[in-house]
Enzyme design. Structure first.
Site, PDB file in Angstrom:
ATOM      1  N   LYS A 276      -6.222   3.479   5.832  1.00 38.39           N
ATOM      2  CA  LYS A 276      -5.682   4.840   5.836  1.00 38.39           C
ATOM      3  C   LYS A 276      -6.710   5.786   6.436  1.00 38.39           C
ATOM      4  CE  LYS A 276      -3.084   4.379   1.478  1.00 38.39           C
ATOM      5  NZ  LYS A 276      -1.723   4.601   2.021  1.00 38.39           N
ATOM      6  N   ARG A 350       4.657  -3.648  -2.191  1.00 40.04           N
ATOM      7  CA  ARG A 350       5.807  -4.554  -2.265  1.00 40.04           C
ATOM      8  C   ARG A 350       5.356  -5.999  -2.410  1.00 40.04           C
ATOM      9  NH1 ARG A 350       7.728  -1.554   3.141  1.00 40.04           N
ATOM     10  NH2 ARG A 350       6.305  -0.040   2.249  1.00 40.04           N
TER      11      ARG A 350
END
Ligand code: BES
Ligand code: MN
Ligand code: ZN
Length: 494
Positions: A276, A350
């Site tokens: 990020k 996920r």
């Protein structure tokens, strides 16, 4: 780091003639008439009507005004805190929760030890008490504070709301304290809450409230073939953990319904190799807020003792870049046996959740709610007010949606359907973890493949778990989102 002591909340019949030193009288004020509560009488009523009538205090939600009223002989004064309640017609449980939060925070900054709060007869006392307990949470736990110097608000007496029961007030305390417990974990930096420490805190909580711990360490995770959780955790010096805590009422039977709350437990999300950018990356210390909420809910449930079985499952890992990290294009074999191509290591939630969901089913879950700070995409869609709700079963979706509404943590239903399946189709594996926009929907679709036939709800709380600015009952930071919804869900089933 001292534990926050709990506020004692009670219902009182009438306002005492005088307050002790350090006492404040709160008065709820509507924007429209009658402006002040029925229960307010005498000189105080007259004063409040005058102040509000002359436009000095409008009664808007979120506003308070401290005034002084003459009390008895000898020129003594009484502190009166006017608390805006907003419009009369809109004063519901959620508004009462917010007003209580604003009232206790104002009373506390006025260094009051006790608050007598005069409210309208229509007030939902449970919501009001919840707002008060939630409102006192503070996250400056690494600040040097002089305990002597900071008196705390010890007692709240609610006046004018009519009857309430000890059970309602107790439920409010337990639920709000558990939400505060979850907030505390999500506000904790990644450094001091790696997966094993998260597991240790869960075990400590379980011990305190008589819950069964069934957590797994990294070797067991490997042995069980939880490749999603293992893959995400492999770049970190800190090994992953699978936290599992179980509540069983006495006389529970094997074939009773088993509710499973599966929470994302990324103790810090750097993005991994798909790193990020730095702006606000520190917020990713709260990427385990879903896990904290699942555990916070069973913490409350253990004390409220409903007659159903509940399991919290939290796949916990730290998502870090290193020479050992999972790389874009790598493939993991999940606990359910299906493979996922990890095309973006920042779509790590996920990957750990599919193992958590499959494991919950393996342990016998008959109904699942997962909670996860899963996607930036849901923030774009819904902002910070509503969570995204995805489900494979309408009735279960309705129950969770209604519970979230009653709990004052509203959600909004979003679609899960194979119309979006291109987003998760991989050339080389059964699925891939990222395929462009709309990502919240694609992520939910991937999770649904692992929920199978089990009624399942996914709450994407990326927007609601963290607040960029203080709210009426929370400081900037972790909100504890999900705890109240899950408890409401299980207790309304009673
Ligand atoms: N933990 C983040 C989602 C998130 C973002 C939560 C902002 C709270 C605030 C998640 O793991 C993530 O990184 N999602 C990416 C996925 C994308 C790279 C496929 C996102 O949504 O940007
Ligand atoms: Mn991520
Ligand atoms: Zn994440």
């Amino acid at each position: 780091m001292s534990e926050q002591k709990s506020l004692s909340v009670e219902v009182g019949a009438a306002l005492p003639a005088a307050d002790g030193a350090g006492g404040v009288v709160g008065v709820g004020v509507f924007t429209d008439g009658p402006r002040v509560p029925e229960a307010l009488d005498g000189d105080l009523r007259e004063l409040c009507e005058r102040v509000t009538g002359e436009g000095e205090f409008e009664g808007e939600e979120g506003t308070t005004l401290l005034i002084h009223a003459p009390a008895g002989e000898g020129g003594t004064l009484r502190r009166v805190l006017l608390v805006g309640l907003g419009a009369r017609a809109e004063f519901d449980a959620a508004a009462a929760r917010r007003a209580a939060g604003a009232a206790v925070r104002a009373a506390k900054s006025g260094r009051a030890g006790t608050l007598h709060f005069v409210v309208p007869s229509s007030t939902d006392v449970r919501a009001l008490a919840e707002g008060a307990h939630l409102g006192l949470y503070e996250n400056g736990f690494y600040q040097k504070k002089d305990e002597e110097d900071s008196p705390r608000l010890e007692r709240l007496t609610v006046i004018g709301a009519g009857e309430s029961s000890v059970e309602k007030l107790e439920r409010a305390r337990v639920v709000a304290e558990s939400a505060n417990w979850a907030r505390r974990l999500a506000d904790e930096p990644g450094l001091s809450l790696p997966p094993r420490e998260f597991a240790r805190r869960a075990a400590e909580m379980a011990e305190e409230f008589g819950l069964k711990v069934e957590s797994l360490g990294v070797e067991e995770i490997r042995a069980k073939g939880m490749g999603g959780l293992l893959g995400v955790g492999q770049g970190s010096e800190e090994p992953p953990a699978l936290i599992a805590v179980r509540y069983e009422p006495s006389g529970a039977k094997e074939d009773d319904e088993l509710y499973a709350f599966v929470g994302k437990g990324i103790t810090f999300d750097t993005g991994g190799i798909s790193i990020k950018h730095g702006l606000d990356m520190y917020e990713m210390k709260s990427d385990m807020a879903g896990g904290a909420a699942a555990l916070g809910a069973v913490r409350a449930i253990a004390q409220l003792k409903p007659n159903c079985r509940v399991l919290a499952v939290v796949p916990a890992a730290e998502n870090m870049p290193s020479g050992k990290s999972i790389k874009p294009g790598d493939i993991v074999r999940t606990f359910a046996g299906r493979t996922i191509e990890c095309v973006d290591t920042d779509a790590e939630g996920r990957l750990v959740l599919v193992d958590g969901i499959a494991y919950a089913r393996h342990l016998g879950a008959t109904r699942i709610v997962d909670l996860a700070t899963l996607t930036g995409s849901i923030i774009v869609a819904l902002g910070s007010h509503r969570a995204g709700l995805f489900s494979n079963e309408d009735e279960w979706a309705r129950q969770v949606l209604e519970a979230s509404e009653r709990a004052g943590e509203p959600a909004w239903r979003m679609p899960v359907s194979d119309d979006y399946k291109k987003r998760i189709e991989s050339m080389i594996a059964d699925y891939k973890n990222y395929g462009g926009r709309p990502d919240a929907t694609a992520a939910a679709l991937l999770l649904s493949k692992f929920a199978g036939e089990t009624p399942w709800v996914h709450l994407d709380i990326a927007g609601t778990a963290w607040h960029d600015a203080p709210t009426p009952y929370a400081p900037k930071g972790a909100s504890g989102a999900g705890v109240r919804t899950l408890v409401e869900l299980v207790l309304s089933e009673e």
